[in-house]
Design an enzyme around this catalytic site. Structure first.
Site, PDB file in Angstrom:
ATOM      1  N   VAL A 191       0.845  -1.203   0.000  1.00 25.08           N
ATOM      2  CA  VAL A 191       0.000   0.000   0.000  1.00 25.08           C
ATOM      3  C   VAL A 191       0.878   1.250   0.000  1.00 25.08           C
ATOM      4  O   VAL A 191       0.684   2.165  -0.801  1.00 25.08           O
ATOM      5  CB  VAL A 191      -0.957  -0.003   1.204  1.00 25.08           C
ATOM      6  N   TYR A 192       1.846   1.286   0.888  1.00 21.33           N
ATOM      7  CA  TYR A 192       2.756   2.427   0.960  1.00 21.33           C
ATOM      8  C   TYR A 192       3.534   2.571  -0.345  1.00 21.33           C
ATOM      9  O   TYR A 192       3.644   3.671  -0.900  1.00 21.33           O
ATOM     10  CB  TYR A 192       3.715   2.237   2.126  1.00 21.33           C
ATOM     11  N   SER A 193       4.069   1.480  -0.828  1.00 20.86           N
ATOM     12  CA  SER A 193       4.814   1.511  -2.090  1.00 20.86           C
ATOM     13  C   SER A 193       3.942   2.036  -3.222  1.00 20.86           C
ATOM     14  O   SER A 193       4.378   2.853  -4.041  1.00 20.86           O
ATOM     15  CB  SER A 193       5.318   0.104  -2.440  1.00 20.86           C
TER      16      SER A 193
END
Length: 243
Positions: free
Chosen positions: A153-155
């Protein structure tokens, strides 16, 4: 004290801690007037008391649409101009996607990491375009350049920001506005609280972490280049970090 940024006004989101605060302190040391943007009013009060008249507090909740929309107009009403916008605020979700307990957390992270950045840049463009000058720097991540398996998700949010920054760089360069991003590896900050415990332990043991001040130094290098030079992306990694 150096006066490289004398007379410049910088607005920094997520300015009460981490990379945002380190960048603010570096700019203050070089003569800039800095607006710290954060939702933590108490922390902002303490920082203004510590750093003096050139340090201004702007209480903004970037996840609240009205507060986010009011940010740039409120800063301009107080300072008259913005030379530097550092979109730094962000949050983190790590681990397998199937392990995210609350899907609403995904919305919150994407709203902060992506949507708020786009809205802040959108808000400052008319002002910088009228002046024919300005710098926009976005805190991205090495995760915006590589698919990190333990943080999809962060990536994903940082890949989106890499694309956004580089398209806006092309749109705005004809108006005298420089747009770039800094892409750190793991930084010692509250964001690492969601890292898998084993990964964090290994990073600490191996010295594979950097300080916020080391990222701030890279940002000041970007901002202090002659106007005919744009640093489009600076990747700053701990020497012992392998990705």
């Amino acid at each position: 004290m150096s006066t490289t940024f004398e007379g410049k006004v910088a607005a920094i989101t997520g300015g009460a801690s981490g990379i945002g605060l380190a960048t603010a302190e570096a700019l203050l040391a070089q003569g800039a007037r800095v607006v710290l943007v954060d939702r933590d009013a108490a922390a902002l009060r303490d920082l203004v008391a510590r750093h003096g008249a050139n340090c201004l507090a702007q209480v903004t909740d970037l996840l609240d649409p009205a507060s986010c929309n009011e940010m740039v107009p409120q800063i301009l009403a107080r300072t008259g101009h913005i030379d530097i916008l550092h979109c730094n605020a962000g949050s983190y979700i790590g681990g397998d996607l199937s392990e995210v307990a609350d899907p609403a957390a995904i919305d919150r992270m994407l709203n902060l990491n992506v949507n708020a950045v786009m809205k802040n840049v959108h808000a400052v463009i008319p002002h910088m375009t009228r002046r024919g000058s300005g710098d926009i720097v976005v805190t991205c991540s090495v995760a915006g350049h590589s698919a990190i398996p333990w943080e999809p998700v962060y990536s994903g949010s940082k890949w989106a920001i890499t694309c956004f920054v580089q398209t806006m760089r092309r749109q705005l360069m004809r108006h005298g506005i420089r747009v770039g991003q800094v892409s750190p590896g793991p930084v010692i900050s509250a964001l690492l609280a969601d890292w898998p415990e084993e990964n964090l332990r290994k990073a600490k043991e191996n010295g594979a972490l950097i300080e916020p001040s080391e990222v701030a130094e890279a940002i000041l290098f970007m901002l202090s280049r002659p106007r005919n030079v744009t640093i489009r992306d600076m990747i700053v990694l701990p020497s012992n970090f392998d990705i």
